[in-house]
Scaffold this motif. Structure first.
Motif, PDB file in Angstrom:
ATOM      1  N   ILE A   1     -11.177   5.251 -18.053  1.00 35.70           N
ATOM      2  CA  ILE A   1     -10.878   6.644 -18.380  1.00 35.70           C
ATOM      3  C   ILE A   1     -12.120   7.309 -18.953  1.00 35.70           C
ATOM      4  O   ILE A   1     -12.630   6.906 -20.000  1.00 35.70           O
ATOM      5  N   ASP A   2     -12.604   8.321 -18.269  1.00 35.92           N
ATOM      6  CA  ASP A   2     -13.738   9.116 -18.733  1.00 35.92           C
ATOM      7  C   ASP A   2     -13.172  10.401 -19.333  1.00 35.92           C
ATOM      8  O   ASP A   2     -12.881  11.367 -18.618  1.00 35.92           O
ATOM      9  N   PHE A   3     -12.994  10.390 -20.654  1.00 37.18           N
ATOM     10  CA  PHE A   3     -12.382  11.543 -21.314  1.00 37.18           C
ATOM     11  C   PHE A   3     -13.279  12.772 -21.249  1.00 37.18           C
ATOM     12  O   PHE A   3     -12.800  13.897 -21.138  1.00 37.18           O
ATOM     13  N   GLU A   4     -14.571  12.568 -21.334  1.00 36.85           N
ATOM     14  CA  GLU A   4     -15.497  13.690 -21.365  1.00 36.85           C
ATOM     15  C   GLU A   4     -15.461  14.487 -20.070  1.00 36.85           C
ATOM     16  O   GLU A   4     -15.480  15.727 -20.073  1.00 36.85           O
ATOM     17  N   ASN A   5     -15.404  13.774 -18.950  1.00 34.45           N
ATOM     18  CA  ASN A   5     -15.413  14.435 -17.645  1.00 34.45           C
ATOM     19  C   ASN A   5     -14.031  14.540 -17.008  1.00 34.45           C
ATOM     20  O   ASN A   5     -13.890  15.104 -15.914  1.00 34.45           O
ATOM     21  N   GLY A   6     -13.027  13.981 -17.671  1.00 35.13           N
ATOM     22  CA  GLY A   6     -11.665  14.071 -17.157  1.00 35.13           C
ATOM     23  C   GLY A   6     -11.451  13.310 -15.865  1.00 35.13           C
ATOM     24  O   GLY A   6     -10.854  13.848 -14.917  1.00 35.13           O
ATOM     25  N   ILE A   7     -11.926  12.076 -15.817  1.00 32.31           N
ATOM     26  CA  ILE A   7     -11.807  11.267 -14.607  1.00 32.31           C
ATOM     27  C   ILE A   7     -11.142   9.928 -14.937  1.00 32.31           C
ATOM     28  O   ILE A   7     -11.504   9.266 -15.904  1.00 32.31           O
ATOM     29  N   TRP A   8     -10.193   9.553 -14.117  1.00 26.37           N
ATOM     30  CA  TRP A   8      -9.582   8.215 -14.207  1.00 26.37           C
ATOM     31  C   TRP A   8      -9.951   7.460 -12.938  1.00 26.37           C
ATOM     32  O   TRP A   8      -9.597   7.864 -11.837  1.00 26.37           O
ATOM     33  N   LEU A   9     -10.667   6.371 -13.122  1.00 24.31           N
ATOM     34  CA  LEU A   9     -11.044   5.517 -11.994  1.00 24.31           C
ATOM     35  C   LEU A   9     -10.017   4.409 -11.824  1.00 24.31           C
ATOM     36  O   LEU A   9      -9.740   3.657 -12.763  1.00 24.31           O
ATOM     37  N   ILE A  10      -9.461   4.321 -10.638  1.00 26.91           N
ATOM     38  CA  ILE A  10      -8.610   3.187 -10.277  1.00 26.91           C
ATOM     39  C   ILE A  10      -9.481   2.250  -9.445  1.00 26.91           C
ATOM     40  O   ILE A  10      -9.814   2.570  -8.296  1.00 26.91           O
ATOM     41  N   PRO A  11      -9.912   1.112 -10.000  1.00 30.41           N
ATOM     42  CA  PRO A  11     -10.799   0.219  -9.245  1.00 30.41           C
ATOM     43  C   PRO A  11     -10.088  -0.458  -8.089  1.00 30.41           C
ATOM     44  O   PRO A  11      -8.851  -0.458  -8.021  1.00 30.41           O
ATOM     45  N   GLU A  12     -10.863  -1.017  -7.196  1.00 32.73           N
ATOM     46  CA  GLU A  12     -10.290  -1.687  -6.025  1.00 32.73           C
ATOM     47  C   GLU A  12      -9.263  -2.737  -6.420  1.00 32.73           C
ATOM     48  O   GLU A  12      -8.239  -2.891  -5.761  1.00 32.73           O
ATOM     49  N   SER A  13      -9.541  -3.460  -7.496  1.00 36.87           N
ATOM     50  CA  SER A  13      -8.649  -4.547  -7.918  1.00 36.87           C
ATOM     51  C   SER A  13      -7.291  -4.040  -8.390  1.00 36.87           C
ATOM     52  O   SER A  13      -6.312  -4.789  -8.407  1.00 36.87           O
ATOM     53  N   ASN A  14      -7.213  -2.778  -8.789  1.00 33.73           N
ATOM     54  CA  ASN A  14      -5.954  -2.208  -9.271  1.00 33.73           C
ATOM     55  C   ASN A  14      -5.234  -1.374  -8.227  1.00 33.73           C
ATOM     56  O   ASN A  14      -4.077  -1.026  -8.397  1.00 33.73           O
ATOM     57  N   SER A  15      -5.932  -1.043  -7.151  1.00 27.02           N
ATOM     58  CA  SER A  15      -5.379  -0.156  -6.139  1.00 27.02           C
ATOM     59  C   SER A  15      -4.513  -0.923  -5.144  1.00 27.02           C
ATOM     60  O   SER A  15      -4.880  -2.008  -4.700  1.00 27.02           O
ATOM     61  N   LYS A  16      -3.386  -0.346  -4.797  1.00 25.23           N
ATOM     62  CA  LYS A  16      -2.463  -1.013  -3.879  1.00 25.23           C
ATOM     63  C   LYS A  16      -3.103  -1.264  -2.522  1.00 25.23           C
ATOM     64  O   LYS A  16      -2.879  -2.310  -1.900  1.00 25.23           O
ATOM     65  N   ASN A  17      -3.920  -0.308  -2.055  1.00 28.19           N
ATOM     66  CA  ASN A  17      -4.524  -0.461  -0.735  1.00 28.19           C
ATOM     67  C   ASN A  17      -5.924  -1.063  -0.776  1.00 28.19           C
ATOM     68  O   ASN A  17      -6.598  -1.143   0.245  1.00 28.19           O
ATOM     69  N   GLY A  18      -6.360  -1.474  -1.969  1.00 34.40           N
ATOM     70  CA  GLY A  18      -7.667  -2.106  -2.084  1.00 34.40           C
ATOM     71  C   GLY A  18      -8.838  -1.149  -2.025  1.00 34.40           C
ATOM     72  O   GLY A  18      -9.987  -1.584  -1.940  1.00 34.40           O
ATOM     73  N   GLU A  19      -8.552   0.150  -2.088  1.00 33.76           N
ATOM     74  CA  GLU A  19      -9.590   1.171  -2.064  1.00 33.76           C
ATOM     75  C   GLU A  19      -9.706   1.801  -3.448  1.00 33.76           C
ATOM     76  O   GLU A  19      -8.721   2.282  -4.007  1.00 33.76           O
ATOM     77  N   ALA A  20     -10.912   1.786  -4.037  1.00 34.57           N
ATOM     78  CA  ALA A  20     -11.117   2.445  -5.314  1.00 34.57           C
ATOM     79  C   ALA A  20     -10.784   3.930  -5.187  1.00 34.57           C
ATOM     80  O   ALA A  20     -10.953   4.532  -4.126  1.00 34.57           O
ATOM     81  N   HIS A  21     -10.325   4.501  -6.275  1.00 32.56           N
ATOM     82  CA  HIS A  21      -9.837   5.880  -6.220  1.00 32.56           C
ATOM     83  C   HIS A  21     -10.151   6.582  -7.532  1.00 32.56           C
ATOM     84  O   HIS A  21      -9.961   6.006  -8.610  1.00 32.56           O
ATOM     85  N   LYS A  22     -10.659   7.802  -7.447  1.00 32.51           N
ATOM     86  CA  LYS A  22     -10.897   8.615  -8.635  1.00 32.51           C
ATOM     87  C   LYS A  22      -9.867   9.729  -8.700  1.00 32.51           C
ATOM     88  O   LYS A  22      -9.670  10.461  -7.727  1.00 32.51           O
ATOM     89  N   ILE A  23      -9.228   9.832  -9.857  1.00 30.17           N
ATOM     90  CA  ILE A  23      -8.306  10.933 -10.103  1.00 30.17           C
ATOM     91  C   ILE A  23      -8.973  11.881 -11.089  1.00 30.17           C
ATOM     92  O   ILE A  23      -9.379  11.481 -12.177  1.00 30.17           O
ATOM     93  N   TYR A  24      -9.103  13.131 -10.673  1.00 30.36           N
ATOM     94  CA  TYR A  24      -9.709  14.155 -11.525  1.00 30.36           C
ATOM     95  C   TYR A  24      -8.579  14.802 -12.328  1.00 30.36           C
ATOM     96  O   TYR A  24      -7.768  15.544 -11.798  1.00 30.36           O
ATOM     97  N   LEU A  25      -8.528  14.461 -13.587  1.00 29.00           N
ATOM     98  CA  LEU A  25      -7.382  14.782 -14.426  1.00 29.00           C
ATOM     99  C   LEU A  25      -7.318  16.268 -14.760  1.00 29.00           C
ATOM    100  O   LEU A  25      -8.305  16.856 -15.229  1.00 29.00           O
ATOM    101  N   SER A  26      -6.172  16.852 -14.544  1.00 30.24           N
ATOM    102  CA  SER A  26      -5.941  18.210 -15.025  1.00 30.24           C
ATOM    103  C   SER A  26      -5.883  18.180 -16.549  1.00 30.24           C
ATOM    104  O   SER A  26      -5.738  17.118 -17.161  1.00 30.24           O
ATOM    105  N   THR A  27      -5.986  19.334 -17.155  1.00 30.16           N
ATOM    106  CA  THR A  27      -5.868  19.401 -18.614  1.00 30.16           C
ATOM    107  C   THR A  27      -4.515  18.874 -19.062  1.00 30.16           C
ATOM    108  O   THR A  27      -4.400  18.216 -20.102  1.00 30.16           O
ATOM    109  N   PHE A  28      -3.491  19.136 -18.266  1.00 26.14           N
ATOM    110  CA  PHE A  28      -2.145  18.644 -18.568  1.00 26.14           C
ATOM    111  C   PHE A  28      -2.132  17.120 -18.594  1.00 26.14           C
ATOM    112  O   PHE A  28      -1.661  16.498 -19.563  1.00 26.14           O
TER     113      PHE A  28
END
Length: 211
Positions: A48-75
């Motif tokens: 979790i990058d709080f400063e930039n509002g990014i949550w990284l889902i690494p390959e090891s945690n992703s269901k499809n084995g593809e890393a994924h970045k979620i750009y978090l809304s303020t909510f």
């Protein structure tokens, strides 16, 4: 898919359901990001990058084995900040009782299911007594329905389907598309998550200017 009225109904029901604070938070993060509940429960604070509002889902945690970045809304980011206050002392965003691993991946689904029993069903022993508190007027729902709801809301708010698919980290099954199209659509994804977050805030809290 939950309607906007059901989302409001859910928000009113949660205080009576006596869920753990982390489960309450997980519900709103799942809805606001369209993530898979298992991917959320395996998250670590280093992701979790709080400063930039990014949550990284690494390959090891992703269901499809593809890393994924979620750009978090303020909510969505506001709920991660609440979670940090509750579980910020260890490595895991949703730690188990020993704080040495993530919580069981079925725990949120069980808590939600235990609170949606129909009138002809009795709660099992040693399970939640608030057995009907999360049963919505139009029926039962699951954590995965929150992912589906978030995606549908993006579409209803005018976001394009290919952008939504990127936000969901779906892999295009078309061989031609996978071969020739590698655009990430990052600005469009950011906008889609932001539009969803603002709509959820409007549904739950009325108008508020995040800027």
């Amino acid at each position: 898919m939950l309607s906007e009225a059901e989302i409001q109904e859910l928000a009113k029901a949660i205080p009576y359901a006596k869920l753990s604070k982390t489960t309450d938070i997980a519900i709103w993060i799942t809805l606001a990001t369209g993530c898979r509940i298992g991917e959320l429960l395996k998250a670590q604070w280093i992701h979790i990058d709080f400063e930039n509002g990014i949550w990284l889902i690494p390959e090891s945690n992703s269901k499809n084995g593809e890393a994924h970045k979620i750009y978090l809304s303020t909510f969505a980011l506001s709920y991660f900040k609440d979670l940090k206050k509750v579980c910020g002392s260890g490595n895991w965003c949703f730690p188990n009782r020993d704080f040495n691993n993530h919580v069981c991946l079925k725990t949120i689904t069980k808590q939600v299911s235990d609170r949606q029993l129909s009138d002809d069903m009795e709660p099992m022993s040693n399970r939640a007594k608030q057995s009907k508190t999360l049963l919505l007027s139009k029926g039962k729902w699951t954590p995965h329905d929150l992912r589906r709801t978030g995606a549908a809301m993006m579409g209803n708010l005018g976001e394009l389907s290919d952008v939504i698919e990127k936000c969901l980290n779906h892999i295009d099954k078309s061989r031609m598309v996978k071969t020739y199209q590698h655009q990430q659509l990052i600005p469009q994804q950011k906008k889609a998550w932001d539009v969803l977050g603002r709509r959820l805030d409007l549904i739950l809290n009325g108008y508020r200017d995040w800027e």
